[in-house]
Design an enzyme around this catalytic site. Sequence first.
Site, PDB file in Angstrom:
ATOM      1  N   TYR A  56      39.465  30.395  44.641  1.00  0.00           N
ATOM      2  CA  TYR A  56      40.771  30.819  44.015  1.00  0.00           C
ATOM      3  C   TYR A  56      42.050  30.193  44.426  1.00  0.00           C
ATOM      4  O   TYR A  56      41.993  30.218  45.851  1.00  0.00           O
ATOM      5  CB  TYR A  56      40.743  32.445  44.310  1.00  0.00           C
TER       6      TYR A  56
ATOM      7  N   ASP B 134      43.412  24.734  50.991  1.00  0.00           N
ATOM      8  CA  ASP B 134      43.961  25.934  50.496  1.00  0.00           C
ATOM      9  C   ASP B 134      43.484  26.889  51.734  1.00  0.00           C
ATOM     10  O   ASP B 134      42.395  27.537  51.769  1.00  0.00           O
ATOM     11  CB  ASP B 134      43.674  26.430  49.161  1.00  0.00           C
TER      12      ASP B 134
ATOM     13  N   LYS C 284      49.756  34.681  52.953  1.00  0.00           N
ATOM     14  CA  LYS C 284      49.273  35.724  53.672  1.00  0.00           C
ATOM     15  C   LYS C 284      49.761  35.909  55.145  1.00  0.00           C
ATOM     16  O   LYS C 284      50.766  36.172  55.210  1.00  0.00           O
ATOM     17  CB  LYS C 284      47.430  35.691  53.587  1.00  0.00           C
TER      18      LYS C 284
HETATM   19  C1  LIG Z   1      45.631  34.922  48.171  1.00  0.00           C
HETATM   20  C2  LIG Z   1      45.275  33.443  47.597  1.00  0.00           C
HETATM   21  C3  LIG Z   1      46.306  32.695  46.934  1.00  0.00           C
HETATM   22  C4  LIG Z   1      47.244  33.165  46.222  1.00  0.00           C
HETATM   23  O1  LIG Z   1      48.307  33.713  47.281  1.00  0.00           O
HETATM   24  P1  LIG Z   1      49.228  34.852  46.337  1.00  0.00           P
HETATM   25  O2  LIG Z   1      50.172  35.061  47.570  1.00  0.00           O
HETATM   26  O3  LIG Z   1      48.519  35.904  46.008  1.00  0.00           O
HETATM   27  O4  LIG Z   1      50.001  34.315  45.204  1.00  0.00           O
HETATM   28  C5  LIG Z   1      45.588  31.485  46.872  1.00  0.00           C
HETATM   29  N1  LIG Z   1      44.685  30.788  47.661  1.00  0.00           N
HETATM   30  C6  LIG Z   1      43.865  31.614  48.288  1.00  0.00           C
HETATM   31  C7  LIG Z   1      42.767  30.941  49.039  1.00  0.00           C
HETATM   32  C8  LIG Z   1      44.203  32.839  48.313  1.00  0.00           C
HETATM   33  O5  LIG Z   1      43.262  33.682  49.169  1.00  0.00           O
END
Ligand SMILES: *Cc1c(COP(=O)(O)O)cnc(C)c1O
Length: 423
Positions: A144, A239, A267
Amino acid sequence: MIHDKSIELFHKAKQFMPGGVNSPVRAFGSVGRTPLFIEKAKGSKIYDVDGNEYIDYVCSWGPGILGHANDEVIEAVQKAAMDGLTFGAPTKKEIILTELIADLMPSMEMTRLVSSGTEAVMSAIRTARGYTKKDMIIKFRGCYHGHSDGLLVKAGSAALTQAVPDSAGVPKSYTDNTLIAEYNDYDSVRELFERYKGKIAAIIVEPVAANMGVVLPDDGFLPFLREITLENEALLIFDEVITGFRLGLDGAQGYYNIKPDLTTLGKIVGGGMPIGAYGGRREIMEMVSPVGPVYQAGTLSGNPIATTAGIKTLEILKRNSYYYNELENKAKKLAGAFIEYGSRNNVSLQVNQIGSLLCAFFTKEIVVDFKAATSSDTNQYANYFGRMLDQGIYIAPSQYEAMFVSVAHTDEDIEKTCRAISM
Ligand SMILES: *Cc1c(COP(=O)(O)O)cnc(C)c1O
């Protein structure tokens, strides 16, 4: 346990917000319960509006590595708020945070701060395309990367084809440049590079996948991605929105000793406030406006309050790097409790754990990719979720999320959780 007030609030919330929530997984849809409305949280504990106390392993989906409402972070945020909430002009704090990021994650020589992980990924991909002057990207099924149009995709019907939208409202044409490969499947990546030779700008990957449950890269996978991107003059984007500052101060790239070209953060980097960040080699990041031709901007980017929370959080982690061993030990104890429960009760269980991330899958298959992850019996997960909640333990209301351990979880919390798992 009584949830009357949460139920009442959920009823009202549904009148004013789609599904009563501002992010779908919060609605508890896949576990067949109504969501808890949270009043407050401190340390490892979260409290709902009915006054119930839970040990929290959602930790706001990752940011809460220090636990909730860390005194030092809160104090710094309160002080910063007194000086104004936003200026839309540069501040010293933005330098402190981006320098701290460069110090902890040396591949991020330059960073642009944004306000969410979604925004960080979207912008990193734009930068990769601008830099390579190519359009296509490869993502892995089950990873994701936020909800931007080009990434809300699923595999098309024919193998090895372009992706198709995985959400209504995403035009087919927006996903034409997104290719899907299988996590830990080298050939699926090789074949895409052969088929779309010279057209692929970047691979984006969660170096440890933590949005299909937790799935670890096999030993050679990340080195292979590094190599094949170099061979094809494509960029490698890690990511690290979840793994950054969670697997260690230097994230998954430090853990696995692989240097990506671009990294996205979110995060933990905001310490509980909205921050995302993307960064990498200077020559790539200097593609971004106002230096280069890749446009990207944000009214609240580098917000002084959010930046304060991020700086404090990273400083605390840096000062106490031994935390990471402690976190891992706690997660290992929880993993052990799952394994013991599975073998004692003859339940097919797989537990994937790395650092303070873990996930139990109710399946016989060893979980190394999306297909295996989705072989998990989600009804069993829903039962397990309910059993844990009723014992005062708050875990993710979905199979496909990680369990997050924080510094604030005490030995007592972990023992209580292990007992709950084994019941
Ligand atoms: C949570 C998440 C996102 C998106 O971040 P948001 O702050 O919710 O937009 C993107 N990549 C990864 C791996 C994530 O866990």
